[in-house]
Design an enzyme around this catalytic site. Structure first.
Site, PDB file in Angstrom:
ATOM      1  N   GLU A  68       0.842  -1.209   0.000  1.00 45.64           N
ATOM      2  CA  GLU A  68       0.000   0.000   0.000  1.00 45.64           C
ATOM      3  C   GLU A  68       0.874   1.255   0.000  1.00 45.64           C
ATOM      4  O   GLU A  68       2.080   1.192   0.212  1.00 45.64           O
ATOM      5  CB  GLU A  68      -0.894   0.001   1.251  1.00 45.64           C
ATOM      6  CG  GLU A  68      -0.069   0.052   2.544  1.00 45.64           C
ATOM      7  CD  GLU A  68      -0.897   0.088   3.823  1.00 45.64           C
ATOM      8  OE1 GLU A  68      -2.012  -0.480   3.836  1.00 45.64           O
ATOM      9  OE2 GLU A  68      -0.416   0.691   4.808  1.00 45.64           O
TER      10      GLU A  68
ATOM     11  N   HIS B  39       0.231   5.802   0.989  1.00 45.37           N
ATOM     12  CA  HIS B  39      -0.681   6.809   1.535  1.00 45.37           C
ATOM     13  C   HIS B  39       0.107   8.079   1.828  1.00 45.37           C
ATOM     14  O   HIS B  39       1.341   8.071   1.780  1.00 45.37           O
ATOM     15  CB  HIS B  39      -1.363   6.288   2.804  1.00 45.37           C
ATOM     16  CG  HIS B  39      -0.490   5.387   3.649  1.00 45.37           C
ATOM     17  ND1 HIS B  39       0.621   5.853   4.290  1.00 45.37           N
ATOM     18  CD2 HIS B  39      -0.538   4.052   3.902  1.00 45.37           C
ATOM     19  CE1 HIS B  39       1.202   4.840   4.932  1.00 45.37           C
ATOM     20  NE2 HIS B  39       0.521   3.725   4.701  1.00 45.37           N
TER      21      HIS B  39
ATOM     22  N   HIS C  46       5.325   6.440   8.021  1.00 44.58           N
ATOM     23  CA  HIS C  46       5.480   5.499   9.128  1.00 44.58           C
ATOM     24  C   HIS C  46       6.915   5.533   9.642  1.00 44.58           C
ATOM     25  O   HIS C  46       7.853   5.655   8.856  1.00 44.58           O
ATOM     26  CB  HIS C  46       5.267   4.042   8.690  1.00 44.58           C
ATOM     27  CG  HIS C  46       3.886   3.666   8.280  1.00 44.58           C
ATOM     28  ND1 HIS C  46       2.795   3.866   9.060  1.00 44.58           N
ATOM     29  CD2 HIS C  46       3.435   3.024   7.174  1.00 44.58           C
ATOM     30  CE1 HIS C  46       1.724   3.381   8.443  1.00 44.58           C
ATOM     31  NE2 HIS C  46       2.080   2.870   7.290  1.00 44.58           N
TER      32      HIS C  46
ATOM     33  N   HIS D  42       4.910   0.248   0.196  1.00 43.24           N
ATOM     34  CA  HIS D  42       5.613  -0.500   1.245  1.00 43.24           C
ATOM     35  C   HIS D  42       4.893  -1.790   1.589  1.00 43.24           C
ATOM     36  O   HIS D  42       3.664  -1.882   1.491  1.00 43.24           O
ATOM     37  CB  HIS D  42       5.810   0.357   2.500  1.00 43.24           C
ATOM     38  CG  HIS D  42       4.550   0.917   3.075  1.00 43.24           C
ATOM     39  ND1 HIS D  42       3.926   2.005   2.531  1.00 43.24           N
ATOM     40  CD2 HIS D  42       3.804   0.547   4.149  1.00 43.24           C
ATOM     41  CE1 HIS D  42       2.844   2.289   3.242  1.00 43.24           C
ATOM     42  NE2 HIS D  42       2.734   1.408   4.232  1.00 43.24           N
TER      43      HIS D  42
ATOM     44  N   CYS E  14       5.054   0.224  14.879  1.00 42.75           N
ATOM     45  CA  CYS E  14       4.807   1.185  13.802  1.00 42.75           C
ATOM     46  C   CYS E  14       4.198   2.452  14.390  1.00 42.75           C
ATOM     47  O   CYS E  14       3.131   2.420  14.992  1.00 42.75           O
ATOM     48  CB  CYS E  14       3.868   0.591  12.760  1.00 42.75           C
ATOM     49  SG  CYS E  14       3.501   1.725  11.399  1.00 42.75           S
TER      50      CYS E  14
HETATM   51 MN    MN Z   1       1.054   1.714   5.655  1.00 44.31          MN
END
Ligand code: MN
Length: 156
Positions: free
Chosen positions: A66, A68, A72, A106, A120
């Site tokens: 994914e 976004h 992270h 990732h 995370c």
């Molecule tokens: Mn993610």
């Protein structure tokens, strides 16, 4: 949010669990492709601008591929595996730090031998992840190392 987030101390338990922290499914089933992964929300306090989660995949498990807008910060806590960040494929081991910038593809994969667990850190308010289109997947797989990674070898 767990109602116990602000408890002063929540003890660590055998099996990579914490007192008063529930082990949850990674995502709603059917929402996105992933395998054998669980989620524990360690900190989700409105007084913080971020959340800290612990994700754990079983041997050969993997997270969703994914991207976004939010970033992270990841620290590996247990096991070995590999990660894809953009076009980079890297092996990971306990206490390695992985930075995932905005809008970067990732994915994490455990080896076939042992679970892979990582912390995370993420913005409390964040956008919804995007999945790759057929074209984007084809583009990613044009790199042989990325194609091997996505093939599911787990980087053992
Ligand atoms: Mn993610």
């Amino acid at each position: 949010m767990s109602s116990d987030d602000r408890t002063l101390l929540r003890g660590f338990r055998d099996g990579f669990e914490w007192e008063s922290v529930e082990r949850l499914p990674y995502k709603e089933a059917g929402e996105a492709p992933f395998k054998a992964i669980s989620r524990q929300v360690l900190f989700s306090d409105p007084a913080l601008e971020c959340e800290l989660r612990y994700f754990e995949m079983q041997p050969s498990g993997f997270s969703t591929l994914e991207r976004h807008e939010h970033a992270h910060g990841v620290m590996i806590l247990r096991g070995h595996g590999s990660c894809l960040v953009g076009q980079e494929v890297r092996k990971v081991k306990p206490f390695d730090l992985v930075s995932i910038p905005a809008w970067t593809w990732h994915q994490f994969r455990a080896t076939a031998k042992e679970p892979l667990g990582f912390l995370c850190m993420v913005n409390a308010r964040r956008d919804k992840p995007q999945l790759p289109s057929e074209d984007e997947l084809r583009m990613l797989k044009s790199d042989a190392r990325v194609a091997a990674f996505l093939g599911g070898s787990g980087g053992a």
